[in-house]
Design a protein around this motif. Sequence first.
Motif, PDB file in Angstrom:
ATOM      1  N   VAL A 302       0.897  -1.414   0.046  1.00  0.00           N
ATOM      2  CA  VAL A 302      -0.298   0.437   0.023  1.00  0.00           C
ATOM      3  C   VAL A 302       0.939   1.278  -0.341  1.00  0.00           C
ATOM      4  O   VAL A 302       1.921   1.455   0.281  1.00  0.00           O
ATOM      5  N   LEU A 315      -2.943   0.759  -3.894  1.00  0.00           N
ATOM      6  CA  LEU A 315      -2.724  -0.771  -3.223  1.00  0.00           C
ATOM      7  C   LEU A 315      -2.553  -1.697  -4.908  1.00  0.00           C
ATOM      8  O   LEU A 315      -2.942  -2.062  -5.916  1.00  0.00           O
ATOM      9  N   GLN A 317      -0.354  -5.010  -6.667  1.00  0.00           N
ATOM     10  CA  GLN A 317      -0.348  -6.648  -6.182  1.00  0.00           C
ATOM     11  C   GLN A 317       0.621  -7.202  -7.293  1.00  0.00           C
ATOM     12  O   GLN A 317      -0.092  -6.639  -8.638  1.00  0.00           O
ATOM     13  N   ALA A 323      -6.449  -1.500  -6.170  1.00  0.00           N
ATOM     14  CA  ALA A 323      -7.212  -0.222  -5.607  1.00  0.00           C
ATOM     15  C   ALA A 323      -6.670   0.778  -5.961  1.00  0.00           C
ATOM     16  O   ALA A 323      -5.713   0.999  -5.576  1.00  0.00           O
ATOM     17  N   VAL A 343      -6.294   3.121   5.184  1.00  0.00           N
ATOM     18  CA  VAL A 343      -6.466   1.932   4.302  1.00  0.00           C
ATOM     19  C   VAL A 343      -6.202   0.626   5.221  1.00  0.00           C
ATOM     20  O   VAL A 343      -5.627  -0.788   4.671  1.00  0.00           O
ATOM     21  N   ASP A 345      -9.000  -1.677   5.425  1.00  0.00           N
ATOM     22  CA  ASP A 345      -9.059  -3.013   4.751  1.00  0.00           C
ATOM     23  C   ASP A 345      -9.108  -3.685   3.636  1.00  0.00           C
ATOM     24  O   ASP A 345      -8.404  -4.630   2.862  1.00  0.00           O
ATOM     25  N   TRP A 346      -6.982  -2.867   4.019  1.00  0.00           N
ATOM     26  CA  TRP A 346      -6.281  -3.441   2.611  1.00  0.00           C
ATOM     27  C   TRP A 346      -4.854  -4.045   3.427  1.00  0.00           C
ATOM     28  O   TRP A 346      -4.152  -4.660   2.610  1.00  0.00           O
ATOM     29  N   ARG A 347      -4.870  -4.363   5.049  1.00  0.00           N
ATOM     30  CA  ARG A 347      -3.854  -4.850   5.415  1.00  0.00           C
ATOM     31  C   ARG A 347      -4.163  -6.231   5.434  1.00  0.00           C
ATOM     32  O   ARG A 347      -2.316  -6.644   5.115  1.00  0.00           O
ATOM     33  N   ALA A 349      -4.774  -8.023   2.198  1.00  0.00           N
ATOM     34  CA  ALA A 349      -3.681  -8.073   0.595  1.00  0.00           C
ATOM     35  C   ALA A 349      -2.070  -7.639   0.623  1.00  0.00           C
ATOM     36  O   ALA A 349      -1.650  -8.676   0.258  1.00  0.00           O
TER      37      ALA A 349
END
Length: 627
Positions: A302, A315, A317, A323, A343, A345-347, A349
């Motif tokens: 992130v 985000l 990947q 994202a 952020v 909710d991205w932890r 991923a």
Amino acid sequence: MRPSFPPSSPASPARQPTAAPAPSSSPPPAPVQPSRPGAFSRLGAALAREFSRLRDLLARRVLLVTWDVGGMVGVLARGHGAAWRFSGAVSSGRVDFAAALDEVLAQLAAEGLKTPRGCLVASRLAVPARIDLPVNPERPRPIPQMRALVIDEMETPIAEFAALWNIGAVLATRGLITPEGRGRVALEQTARRERQTDGGFFAESGFFGQCALSIDLVAAHELEDSLRWQSRLQMPESPLAAAWSGYPAIDAGEAPIWLGVALGLSTWKEWKTALSKKKIKLLGVLPLALTVSESAENANGVTLEIHCEDVIAILRQEGKITALRSEGRMERPLEAEWLTRFVADWRAAARKLAIVCLVPADAEPIHALKDGLAAHWGSAPTLFSPEAVQTALANYLATRGRRADRTDDIPMIRFGLPRKSILKRPGFWHLVLPLLVTAALAATEYQQRAQIREVERRYDEKEFDSKKQQTLAQQESRIYQEQREANQRLKQKRGELARLVPELERLQAIEGMTANLPRLLRALAANIGEGVVLQSVKNSGGDIGRIQVIAWSANYASAQSFALEMQRAASHGGLGYAVAQTNVRSETGRGGKPGYQVSFWLLPIEEELASPEEMPENGKAQKGEKA
């Protein structure tokens, strides 16, 4: 208050002043006279200068520009292939793009740099966003349909971006007002509202710009320029120039990932026109919001971009942007809890966190939040200072400028509105159809003329071959006639020679006989003996070179002795004749006395002896026979 480029490239460091040498008590050494260079040294130096000049001419020169609320910053990138050299950054605070470009180019020319050939612009006016399109990236729709879909999806991100830029945000971003100044303006607005409520100065305006102008925080022309910037950032214009990029989702079963970038079409045309007047090609426009973190070395994590008025979270990947979201700062201080909650909710991923700071004033607060961010996120974040961002931004823009059409995660606007198909323009077919008919007639005539020329060429070839065959036939007939005449002459000559050969042989035989006849007669006279009578010495009827000798003797012994003596005389006497066909037989003499007749042939010694069967008994040889 804006991202800029490094002052100089490592390949071309800025000139630093040289410190003066410390004083010394020893006398300075005598100057060494330089030796005069030889012819080869001068030639090598001249070739090196020419090679350097040619290298500069062939080098690709790209002007890298960041066009933000704070103004324009440009740097000239020169390179051969993947190696780039950067000039010192030059800037302009003009509001108009053309005026700012003139000032930047003038500063580059003052440094002795040549005019670039292309220009790549990174600007916040190009708004990026994650969009949802019902299209497979591997099978995209036609460009007009894709552009319409992207523009429809970009309306909401553009509206959210425009809402951030009130006049206070523009003034603060341009560095015309400080956070403390924004607080003073807020107090002035509150005081004016209170006076209006108490029935005071109803004519006073409560606008932020008017309040800042009244308390002498900004000048009138600065406020006017800021209002012009605000109108551009809020993007009331239409239509839009757009770009997009898409790729399949990282996880199977999810929707494909699409990124879109939108820019006002009038702004695009303004930039392109200003660059075209300088004979510079606009290679493309990149969104500054994503570009500054592209080289943050966070391919799986992130990244937070800290801008003046908003924070953009990205985000990534497997190196792909999966994202994207943004949130306004609204003058609130940066806090570790707020940034991590933004952020959270991205932890799951991506565990890696990187923070890119663009504003130098935010570098120290961000560094102070490093421990708090590590506590809330679970791992220490990676911080990128404004200087590191500037270097990475220059390298990334130079890379994209080398191949402006390269496929990348970040879309780049390379065209404005797609041109309408020329086939659909009014009056096109009225102009083109006569031209097509004329071209078809011309092509048909050309083809027919080519066929006629081909037929004429074949006719000429056949006529030439016919004439050649006639000529060859005539030559063959003449040669055959001459051959027949030559054969007749040869036959005639052979007949003449055939008549002369026997005569020649007869004359040669007479000549030989004439030469040998005296010795022959002497030999006959010497060997005739007693009781032997020589009856005849005569030539052959067909060959005068052959001589037949006939003698008669009363007894056999005398006849035999006569023949033997003649053989010895012929063998050792050098008569030129050889004795052959000796014949002794009983024969009555002239007086009626019984006796013996002896006969033999004298042949030239070069001839072969004839066999007894070939010689006639009457002593006459046939014509053409050999004795």
